[in-house]
Design a protein around this motif. Sequence first.
Motif, PDB file in Angstrom:
ATOM      1  N   ILE A 369     -68.285  64.419  27.821  1.00 16.51           N
ATOM      2  CA  ILE A 369     -67.988  65.648  27.062  1.00 16.51           C
ATOM      3  C   ILE A 369     -68.722  66.829  27.693  1.00 16.51           C
ATOM      4  O   ILE A 369     -69.940  66.799  27.876  1.00 16.51           O
ATOM      5  CB  ILE A 369     -68.422  65.498  25.583  1.00 16.51           C
ATOM      6  N   ASN A 370     -67.961  67.861  28.023  1.00 16.45           N
ATOM      7  CA  ASN A 370     -68.541  69.041  28.654  1.00 16.45           C
ATOM      8  C   ASN A 370     -69.071  70.008  27.597  1.00 16.45           C
ATOM      9  O   ASN A 370     -68.430  70.248  26.584  1.00 16.45           O
ATOM     10  CB  ASN A 370     -67.462  69.722  29.503  1.00 16.45           C
ATOM     11  N   ILE A 371     -70.269  70.538  27.840  1.00 12.22           N
ATOM     12  CA  ILE A 371     -70.870  71.502  26.905  1.00 12.22           C
ATOM     13  C   ILE A 371     -70.568  72.910  27.397  1.00 12.22           C
ATOM     14  O   ILE A 371     -70.813  73.235  28.554  1.00 12.22           O
ATOM     15  CB  ILE A 371     -72.393  71.287  26.829  1.00 12.22           C
ATOM     16  N   LYS A 372     -70.030  73.748  26.484  1.00 13.13           N
ATOM     17  CA  LYS A 372     -69.659  75.107  26.897  1.00 13.13           C
ATOM     18  C   LYS A 372     -70.742  76.123  26.581  1.00 13.13           C
ATOM     19  O   LYS A 372     -70.937  77.065  27.333  1.00 13.13           O
ATOM     20  CB  LYS A 372     -68.362  75.512  26.201  1.00 13.13           C
ATOM     21  N   VAL A 373     -71.373  75.969  25.421  1.00 12.00           N
ATOM     22  CA  VAL A 373     -72.434  76.892  25.018  1.00 12.00           C
ATOM     23  C   VAL A 373     -73.494  76.085  24.274  1.00 12.00           C
ATOM     24  O   VAL A 373     -73.156  75.121  23.581  1.00 12.00           O
ATOM     25  CB  VAL A 373     -71.899  78.005  24.075  1.00 12.00           C
ATOM     26  N   ILE A 374     -74.737  76.469  24.433  1.00 16.37           N
ATOM     27  CA  ILE A 374     -75.839  75.789  23.726  1.00 16.37           C
ATOM     28  C   ILE A 374     -76.656  76.833  22.979  1.00 16.37           C
ATOM     29  O   ILE A 374     -76.894  77.917  23.512  1.00 16.37           O
ATOM     30  CB  ILE A 374     -76.795  75.086  24.730  1.00 16.37           C
ATOM     31  N   THR A 375     -77.077  76.513  21.759  1.00 15.49           N
ATOM     32  CA  THR A 375     -78.115  77.335  21.118  1.00 15.49           C
ATOM     33  C   THR A 375     -79.108  76.407  20.444  1.00 15.49           C
ATOM     34  O   THR A 375     -78.764  75.300  20.040  1.00 15.49           O
ATOM     35  CB  THR A 375     -77.602  78.279  20.003  1.00 15.49           C
ATOM     36  N   THR A 376     -80.327  76.890  20.317  1.00 17.64           N
ATOM     37  CA  THR A 376     -81.342  76.073  19.664  1.00 17.64           C
ATOM     38  C   THR A 376     -82.135  76.942  18.708  1.00 17.64           C
ATOM     39  O   THR A 376     -82.177  78.162  18.844  1.00 17.64           O
ATOM     40  CB  THR A 376     -82.339  75.474  20.677  1.00 17.64           C
ATOM     41  N   SER A 377     -82.712  76.304  17.711  1.00 14.17           N
ATOM     42  CA  SER A 377     -83.736  76.950  16.912  1.00 14.17           C
ATOM     43  C   SER A 377     -84.810  75.899  16.730  1.00 14.17           C
ATOM     44  O   SER A 377     -84.716  74.801  17.279  1.00 14.17           O
ATOM     45  CB  SER A 377     -83.183  77.413  15.560  1.00 14.17           C
ATOM     46  N   GLU A 378     -85.800  76.211  15.923  1.00 14.02           N
ATOM     47  CA  GLU A 378     -86.929  75.311  15.753  1.00 14.02           C
ATOM     48  C   GLU A 378     -86.488  73.925  15.299  1.00 14.02           C
ATOM     49  O   GLU A 378     -87.037  72.922  15.727  1.00 14.02           O
ATOM     50  CB  GLU A 378     -87.865  75.926  14.712  1.00 14.02           C
ATOM     51  N   ILE A 379     -85.486  73.856  14.431  1.00 19.34           N
ATOM     52  CA  ILE A 379     -85.122  72.558  13.868  1.00 19.34           C
ATOM     53  C   ILE A 379     -83.656  72.177  14.110  1.00 19.34           C
ATOM     54  O   ILE A 379     -83.119  71.321  13.430  1.00 19.34           O
ATOM     55  CB  ILE A 379     -85.460  72.462  12.357  1.00 19.34           C
ATOM     56  N   LYS A 380     -83.002  72.811  15.064  1.00 19.46           N
ATOM     57  CA  LYS A 380     -81.625  72.391  15.364  1.00 19.46           C
ATOM     58  C   LYS A 380     -81.225  72.692  16.804  1.00 19.46           C
ATOM     59  O   LYS A 380     -81.793  73.581  17.431  1.00 19.46           O
ATOM     60  CB  LYS A 380     -80.648  73.089  14.410  1.00 19.46           C
ATOM     61  N   ILE A 381     -80.270  71.903  17.289  1.00 23.18           N
ATOM     62  CA  ILE A 381     -79.634  72.200  18.574  1.00 23.18           C
ATOM     63  C   ILE A 381     -78.134  72.139  18.344  1.00 23.18           C
ATOM     64  O   ILE A 381     -77.631  71.163  17.766  1.00 23.18           O
ATOM     65  CB  ILE A 381     -80.021  71.178  19.666  1.00 23.18           C
ATOM     66  N   SER A 382     -77.434  73.176  18.753  1.00 23.75           N
ATOM     67  CA  SER A 382     -75.973  73.207  18.596  1.00 23.75           C
ATOM     68  C   SER A 382     -75.309  73.333  19.946  1.00 23.75           C
ATOM     69  O   SER A 382     -75.817  74.032  20.828  1.00 23.75           O
ATOM     70  CB  SER A 382     -75.543  74.417  17.769  1.00 23.75           C
ATOM     71  N   VAL A 383     -74.172  72.668  20.084  1.00 21.46           N
ATOM     72  CA  VAL A 383     -73.376  72.842  21.300  1.00 21.46           C
ATOM     73  C   VAL A 383     -71.930  73.145  20.919  1.00 21.46           C
ATOM     74  O   VAL A 383     -71.443  72.693  19.884  1.00 21.46           O
ATOM     75  CB  VAL A 383     -73.398  71.578  22.200  1.00 21.46           C
ATOM     76  N   LEU A 384     -71.297  73.924  21.772  1.00 21.34           N
ATOM     77  CA  LEU A 384     -69.872  74.201  21.619  1.00 21.34           C
ATOM     78  C   LEU A 384     -69.147  73.331  22.631  1.00 21.34           C
ATOM     79  O   LEU A 384     -69.524  73.321  23.813  1.00 21.34           O
ATOM     80  CB  LEU A 384     -69.639  75.684  21.908  1.00 21.34           C
ATOM     81  N   ILE A 385     -68.132  72.601  22.148  1.00 21.75           N
ATOM     82  CA  ILE A 385     -67.399  71.688  23.046  1.00 21.75           C
ATOM     83  C   ILE A 385     -65.897  71.814  22.761  1.00 21.75           C
ATOM     84  O   ILE A 385     -65.506  72.476  21.800  1.00 21.75           O
ATOM     85  CB  ILE A 385     -67.824  70.212  22.806  1.00 21.75           C
TER      86      ILE A 385
END
Length: 407
Positions: A369-385
Amino acid sequence: MKFGGTSVADLARIRSAARKVEAEVARGHDVIVAVSAMAGKTNELVGWVDSISTLYDAREYDAVVSSGENVTAGLMALTLQEMGIPARSWQGWQVPLRTTSAHGAARIEEIGRANIDAKFAEGMKVAVVAGFQGISPEGRITTLGRGGSDTTAVAFAAAFGAIRCDIYTDVDGVYTTDPRISRKARRLERIAFEEMLELASLGAKVLQTRSVELAMRYNVPLRVLSSFDDSDAQSGTIVCAEEDIMESKVVAGVAHSRDEAKLTLTAVQDRPGIAAAIFGPLSEAGVNVDMIVQNISEHGRTDMTFSCPTDQLARAERAMRAARDAGGIAFEDVLADTEVAKVSVVGIGMRSHAGVASRMFKALADEGINIKVITTSEIKISVLIDRKYMELAVQALHDAFELHKAG
Ligand code: ADP
Ligand code: ASP
Ligand code: MG
């Protein structure tokens, strides 16, 4: 006690919800019940408004879509009366539940207690309030955003100093991920407010984000449980302060959201102030930008990518073209991608543990699965796929963090 759409889907479901209310009354409690519209009703009402006009007047949208809750509030009060329980229904304006005038996404400002308190003093045992709705300073009906009955319930619990706020729904608690997506999802005994807040805002629709915010702010003891389980002993999930949780895994849950779109501005002229020149007009157009990436600049030109809710994509594109036409920004093209989804891992344990990101990215890589965008905060990591891999990604992450096992 709050009953969601599937929990009041027909008269039989309303009766079985009423029996749960009856049990609380029998324990000696006065009860405020917040009800949703019958399952599917709000979607139908929204659909009718949309088919008349896609650029509808938000005040009339609220007049229409708030009506589903009026029906269930009255039916619930009648059902309780038939069971011999003194009950009365209240629409938002009758309470009154005062909100801002942000139609379609109003925020609760104040709940007047006097009317309902007076009825309790006269011997009423149950106040049934229509969820999701309130009244604006201008005296018009407002709604609190989709899923807003959760927020109604928590706000009433806070205003009336309730012992507890029980959210009855079609699952028996908060799970490590949406049980509709993964059969391995595990019910959590407890979850911290902060984690629930992140999960909700990242797409886990079991609770509206705002309801968790309110519960956290006013310290409302909050519980999520099933209206389909008739046993008296079910425990559901308790949403509580971090200190009250023994078990703590690094990752508590995986959330997903289909409602994502991605826009890329290509060959943006890279200069100081360019981000302000892009995101200023977006904010004025009412676009809620979520994730942002800016690529390394070459020859003074850079690509800027951001995501926003799907239904704001057209507005975002329009705002960008208008800003270019007005000379505020220079870019080559604006590319829209509506086939994306966001998958996130959430956990307060991330604050003190390294390696979550690499484990997450490896699990996705192993599935190709290719990751298009990543964001993080102190208690989460999100990816756009790519959206077509969303369920696979949720399952892979659930496995990678061993969420099926109790901590
Ligand atoms: P209601 O109509 O009672 O408000 P919702 O449909 O709004 O119910 O919310 C319940 C749904 O939330 C569940 O059916 C489930 O599919 C979904 N959901 C998403 N993420 C989670 C999660 N982590 N735990 C439990 N339910 C979840
Ligand atoms: N009926 C509203 C909705 O479907 C509010 C709610 O159920 O919480 O969004
Ligand atoms: Mg809901």
